[in-house]
Design a protein around this motif. Structure first.
Motif, PDB file in Angstrom:
ATOM      1  N   LEU A 297      -5.186  12.160   6.100  1.00  0.00           N
ATOM      2  CA  LEU A 297      -4.065  11.328   5.996  1.00  0.00           C
ATOM      3  C   LEU A 297      -2.695  12.020   6.850  1.00  0.00           C
ATOM      4  CD1 LEU A 297      -4.235  11.328   2.046  1.00  0.00           C
ATOM      5  CD2 LEU A 297      -4.373   9.224   3.613  1.00  0.00           C
TER       6      LEU A 297
ATOM      7  N   ARG B 270      -7.806   3.372  11.039  1.00  0.00           N
ATOM      8  CA  ARG B 270      -6.622   2.637  10.704  1.00  0.00           C
ATOM      9  C   ARG B 270      -6.322   1.386  11.228  1.00  0.00           C
ATOM     10  NH1 ARG B 270      -1.884   7.406   9.997  1.00  0.00           N
ATOM     11  NH2 ARG B 270      -3.669   8.953   8.964  1.00  0.00           N
TER      12      ARG B 270
ATOM     13  N   ASP C 281       1.228   3.675  -2.976  1.00  0.00           N
ATOM     14  CA  ASP C 281       0.507   4.929  -2.596  1.00  0.00           C
ATOM     15  C   ASP C 281      -0.898   4.771  -2.657  1.00  0.00           C
ATOM     16  OD1 ASP C 281       0.698   7.301  -1.437  1.00  0.00           O
ATOM     17  OD2 ASP C 281       1.070   8.475  -3.193  1.00  0.00           O
ATOM     18  N   THR C 282      -1.407   3.731  -2.190  1.00  0.00           N
ATOM     19  CA  THR C 282      -2.942   3.226  -1.903  1.00  0.00           C
ATOM     20  C   THR C 282      -3.614   3.782  -0.699  1.00  0.00           C
ATOM     21  OG1 THR C 282      -2.358   1.136  -2.095  1.00  0.00           O
ATOM     22  CG2 THR C 282      -3.546   1.873  -4.014  1.00  0.00           C
ATOM     23  N   TRP C 283      -2.585   3.926   0.398  1.00  0.00           N
ATOM     24  CA  TRP C 283      -3.247   4.539   1.647  1.00  0.00           C
ATOM     25  C   TRP C 283      -3.952   5.647   1.272  1.00  0.00           C
ATOM     26  CZ3 TRP C 283      -3.933   0.752   4.776  1.00  0.00           C
ATOM     27  CH2 TRP C 283      -2.811  -0.034   5.001  1.00  0.00           C
ATOM     28  N   LYS C 284      -3.600   6.512   0.480  1.00  0.00           N
ATOM     29  CA  LYS C 284      -4.241   8.032   0.290  1.00  0.00           C
ATOM     30  C   LYS C 284      -5.548   7.706  -0.513  1.00  0.00           C
ATOM     31  CE  LYS C 284      -2.226   8.983  -4.366  1.00  0.00           C
ATOM     32  NZ  LYS C 284      -1.331   9.640  -5.071  1.00  0.00           N
ATOM     33  N   MET C 285      -5.921   6.554  -1.095  1.00  0.00           N
ATOM     34  CA  MET C 285      -7.111   6.148  -1.461  1.00  0.00           C
ATOM     35  C   MET C 285      -8.105   5.364  -0.459  1.00  0.00           C
ATOM     36  SD  MET C 285      -6.825   7.205  -4.850  1.00  0.00           S
ATOM     37  CE  MET C 285      -8.224   6.129  -5.747  1.00  0.00           C
ATOM     38  N   ILE C 286      -7.407   4.767   0.431  1.00  0.00           N
ATOM     39  CA  ILE C 286      -8.183   4.113   1.270  1.00  0.00           C
ATOM     40  C   ILE C 286      -8.761   4.906   2.515  1.00  0.00           C
ATOM     41  CG2 ILE C 286      -8.136   1.951   2.870  1.00  0.00           C
ATOM     42  CD1 ILE C 286      -6.221   0.797   1.054  1.00  0.00           C
ATOM     43  N   ILE C 287      -7.628   5.471   3.226  1.00  0.00           N
ATOM     44  CA  ILE C 287      -7.966   6.259   4.498  1.00  0.00           C
ATOM     45  C   ILE C 287      -9.069   7.451   4.520  1.00  0.00           C
ATOM     46  CG2 ILE C 287      -6.806   7.587   6.183  1.00  0.00           C
ATOM     47  CD1 ILE C 287      -4.293   5.430   5.885  1.00  0.00           C
ATOM     48  N   PRO C 288      -8.912   8.131   3.519  1.00  0.00           N
ATOM     49  CA  PRO C 288     -10.223   9.199   3.235  1.00  0.00           C
ATOM     50  C   PRO C 288     -11.539   8.446   3.423  1.00  0.00           C
ATOM     51  CG  PRO C 288      -8.407   9.692   1.891  1.00  0.00           C
ATOM     52  CD  PRO C 288      -7.986   8.415   2.429  1.00  0.00           C
ATOM     53  N   ARG C 289     -11.557   7.436   3.087  1.00  0.00           N
ATOM     54  CA  ARG C 289     -12.724   6.551   2.745  1.00  0.00           C
ATOM     55  C   ARG C 289     -13.085   5.603   4.135  1.00  0.00           C
ATOM     56  NH1 ARG C 289     -13.855   6.021  -2.672  1.00  0.00           N
ATOM     57  NH2 ARG C 289     -12.017   6.755  -3.859  1.00  0.00           N
ATOM     58  N   ASN C 290     -12.243   5.320   4.891  1.00  0.00           N
ATOM     59  CA  ASN C 290     -12.319   4.646   5.929  1.00  0.00           C
ATOM     60  C   ASN C 290     -11.340   5.101   6.838  1.00  0.00           C
ATOM     61  OD1 ASN C 290     -12.710   2.573   7.914  1.00  0.00           O
ATOM     62  ND2 ASN C 290     -13.916   1.398   6.524  1.00  0.00           N
ATOM     63  N   HIS C 291     -11.502   5.848   8.160  1.00  0.00           N
ATOM     64  CA  HIS C 291     -10.519   6.563   8.963  1.00  0.00           C
ATOM     65  C   HIS C 291     -10.067   5.432   9.953  1.00  0.00           C
ATOM     66  CE1 HIS C 291     -13.679   6.721  11.288  1.00  0.00           C
ATOM     67  NE2 HIS C 291     -12.913   7.047  12.190  1.00  0.00           N
TER      68      HIS C 291
ATOM     69  N   ALA D  30      -4.057   6.222  -7.595  1.00  0.00           N
ATOM     70  CA  ALA D  30      -3.143   5.178  -7.210  1.00  0.00           C
ATOM     71  C   ALA D  30      -4.106   3.890  -6.878  1.00  0.00           C
ATOM     72  CB  ALA D  30      -2.463   5.189  -5.827  1.00  0.00           C
TER      73      ALA D  30
ATOM     74  N   ALA E   9     -16.095  10.986   6.141  1.00  0.00           N
ATOM     75  CA  ALA E   9     -15.687   9.996   5.188  1.00  0.00           C
ATOM     76  C   ALA E   9     -16.777   9.940   3.860  1.00  0.00           C
ATOM     77  CB  ALA E   9     -15.346   8.775   5.802  1.00  0.00           C
TER      78      ALA E   9
ATOM     79  N   LEU F   1      -8.203  15.449   4.403  1.00  0.00           N
ATOM     80  CA  LEU F   1      -8.521  13.866   4.092  1.00  0.00           C
ATOM     81  C   LEU F   1      -8.214  13.018   5.349  1.00  0.00           C
ATOM     82  CD1 LEU F   1      -7.427  13.656   0.476  1.00  0.00           C
ATOM     83  CD2 LEU F   1      -9.799  13.988   1.362  1.00  0.00           C
TER      84      LEU F   1
ATOM     85  N   GLU G 116       0.743  -1.016  -0.051  1.00  0.00           N
ATOM     86  CA  GLU G 116       0.036  -0.137  -0.005  1.00  0.00           C
ATOM     87  C   GLU G 116       0.759   1.145   0.122  1.00  0.00           C
ATOM     88  OE1 GLU G 116      -3.216  -0.393  -0.430  1.00  0.00           O
ATOM     89  OE2 GLU G 116      -3.530  -2.389   0.263  1.00  0.00           O
TER      90      GLU G 116
ATOM     91  N   PHE H   1     -14.196  -0.561   0.639  1.00  0.00           N
ATOM     92  CA  PHE H   1     -13.334   0.271   1.823  1.00  0.00           C
ATOM     93  C   PHE H   1     -14.420   1.324   2.355  1.00  0.00           C
ATOM     94  CE2 PHE H   1      -9.128  -1.430   0.342  1.00  0.00           C
ATOM     95  CZ  PHE H   1      -8.973  -1.852   1.640  1.00  0.00           C
TER      96      PHE H   1
END
Lengths: 274, 320
Positions: free
Chosen positions: B55, A104, A92-102, B89, B78, B53, A88, B106
């Protein structure tokens, strides 16, 4: 429902990741290749044939399968976890996942669960291939694919499998911590893969290292659970006395928990600044 | 936070050891606007978006997006926001459709194939959705990224440098896609350093430098403030003489044809009558518009000087 969806997403990725298929293929090849070599050696003379007779028929062939798996299980866990978490970062896919589901910790948790399922499949496939290749080899050597069934063999193998599970969990958590700290698959895998041989060498060079590091305690657990006297004697010599399996298990549990907590806390607190 | 606002920041700050990435940022983004977030490289644009976001954690201040605090209400938030941060990505070993399925899960949105197919169609990837993402061009990945941002039908979409790396056709296409997103009533927060792009599609703009807001307002107001006019007449010399006698116009002869003056719009009819009386023909008059580029350079300073290539004449000799 949320965890179920996360698990499905993660499993979808695990199942389709070519790296996981590569790992499965490599493990199966190592096992199948090893048993095929024993089969070929059986043609060389009566001594090798006797060895093949001991190793190839079912369920004895599982013993060798588990020995091979036991030797590589720690590394398998490290590579699996490092690839799953580090992939991930690499993509760099964390940036796609975390905004959708915080959540962690949930994201890492489902990764570990999915990894566990993946490793289970890998082990099951390896055991199956080991059993089949062993029986095939035995048939080729005309020694009969089925050996004498002794319940203690299965008990020992179940013990070895459980010990392997503990080892994979411990090294898997080490890989998690290292991957999150390094934010890369390579970094995590390197730390994990290097830690295993280094600590193995260390425990045989120093009694203190033997007592403090997890490597020998893992062997002690596997030795006790599988009833392998050679392993137990080796551990006893390195520890400088007998160590009960519960003590070893407590030490390994402590290591596993520390690695896991560090991994989760680091992932929770660190910025993903890109 | 006012209900007309989609986003408001309150002294939002991010400090990395001794580097200040974002310093007490105060922004207000109206609902339904296409908000251009401009700044030179390293101005803190991406860090700001990453803070929105979840992050990156702010070290000071906070922000509210559609009424949700970015620190306390992340779960609710979210469901209302979506983003493409820099290049989108994906899992390159999965197909475009499988990637969307994974991201939908997700987001805790198990969307059916039909809904995903509609999104694929909306971004023009029909026919390629079952191909692996590793075979996609950057433009196609950007379109798939847009589809991924629309999965949760967000109220606010953050796009960080969405046209980076795209060819001119891809850039135009992306611009129209953004316009389409905004038409659906969503708020688009567009970070870019491409001023022309922002000027064309944004309704509001903020210019940041070194983590601080230097300018903030509606694009049409910022660009309409020009009070410079250029004239082309039958007699530039006489025009210059007449206009010089009028204080405040500050006429300047630009070249053999053009004269530049500083004037308010209300003075233009007088100017035309005056030239008419003096029997000077007025061929052209136009107002010089402010450009975002000029505003940007004024606020952030010119780019560092690059050594110029030595000019050569047609014989290959160095020009005088």
């Amino acid at each position: 429902m949320m965890v179920f969806n996360l698990l499905r997403a993660e499993w979808h990725k695990t199942l389709r990741n070519p790296a996981n298929w590569g790992l499965l293929g490599a493990t199966v090849c190592i096992l199948g290749g090893g048993l095929a070599l024993v089969t070929l050696a059986g043609f060389k003379g009566p001594e090798q044939l006797a060895r093949a007779q001991d190793v190839l028929p079912f369920p004895n062939n599982l013993r060798m399968t588990l020995q091979v798996l036991s030797a590589i299980s720690g590394m398998l866990a490290v590579i699996f976890v490092a690839n799953s978490v580090g992939g991930e970062y690499a993509r760099d896919t964390w940036k796609m996942i975390i905004p959708r589901n915080h959540r962690r910790p949930a994201l890492i948790g489902v990764k570990l669960l999915s990894g566990l399922a993946g490793i289970f499949i890998l082990l099951a496939a390896s055991v199956l291939v080991g059993g089949l290749v062993g029986m095939l080899g035995a048939a080729v050597l005309k020694i009969g694919p089925l050996g004498a069934f002794k319940p203690e063999i299965l008990k020992a193998q179940a013990g070895a499998l459980s010990g392997m599970g503990v080892e994979m969990l411990c090294y898997g958590m080490l890989a998690l911590m290292a991957t999150v700290a390094a934010r890369s698959t390579i970094g995590g895998a390197m730390v994990g893969v290097l830690a295993i041989p280094i600590s193995t060498v260390a425990v045989f060079s120093s009694q203190l290292a033997a007592n403090v590091l997890p490597a020998l305690h893992l062997n002690n657990i596997i030795g006790h659970w599988s009833g392998n006297n050679r392993t137990l004697a080796m551990c006893q010599a390195a520890f400088g006395g007998e160590v009960p399996p519960t003590t070893s298990l407590a030490i390994i549990a402590a290591y596993t928990i520390v690695f896991a907590v560090c991994g989760f806390v680091l992932f929770q607190r660190r910025d993903l600044a890109g | 936070m006012s209900p007309e606002l989609a986003l408001k920041t309150y002294d939002l700050s991010k400090q990395y050891k001794d580097v200040t990435a974002v310093q007490r940022l105060n922004l207000e983004v109206p609902k339904g606007s296409v908000f251009g977030f401009l700044g030179p490289n390293g101005a803190g644009k991406t860090t700001t978006i990453r803070m929105f976001l979840g992050l990156v954690k702010p070290t000071g201040g906070t922000a509210e997006i559609v009424g949700c605090d970015i620190i306390r209400d992340r779960h609710r938030l979210a469901q209302k926001i979506s983003a493409i941060v820099e290049t989108p990505a994906f899992y390159d070993y999965l197909t475009g459709l499988q990637n969307l399925e994974v991201f939908a899960r997700f987001s805790n949105l198990p969307l059916g194939k039909k809904q995903l197919g509609e999104l694929i169609e909306q971004v023009g990837l029909t026919g390629r959705e079952k191909h692996k993402v590793k075979t996609y061009s950057l433009g196609m990945k950007q379109r798939l990224g847009i589809a991924a941002t629309l999965l949760n039908n967000p109220e606010v979409i953050f796009l960080d440098e969405p046209t980076n790396g795209l060819d001119p056709a891809g850039t135009v296409e992306m611009r129209s896609t953004i316009a389409g997103i905004a038409q659906a009533g969503r708020t688009v927060f567009l970070s870019s350093h491409l001023l022309n792009e922002v000027e064309q599609i944004c309704t509001e703009v903020a210019i940041v430098q070194k983590g601080e807001v230097k300018l903030h307002g509606k694009v049409q107001h910022l660009l309409a403030g020009g009070s410079t006019f250029r004239l082309k007449t039958s007699s530039p010399e006489r025009t210059l003489g007449i206009l010089s006698s009028h204080p405040g116009l500050s006429p300047v002869r630009e070249d053999a044809v053009w004269i530049r003056i500083q004037a308010e719009e209300t003075q233009i009819p007088w100017l035309i009558r005056t030239l008419q009386k003096a029997e000077i023909d007025l061929f052209q008059i136009h107002q010089e518009r402010n450009s975002l580029e000029s505003l940007f350079l004024e606020l952030t300073g010119p780019a560092p000087a690059v050594p110029q290539a030595t000019a050569l004449n047609h014989k290959g000799e160095q020009a005088a």
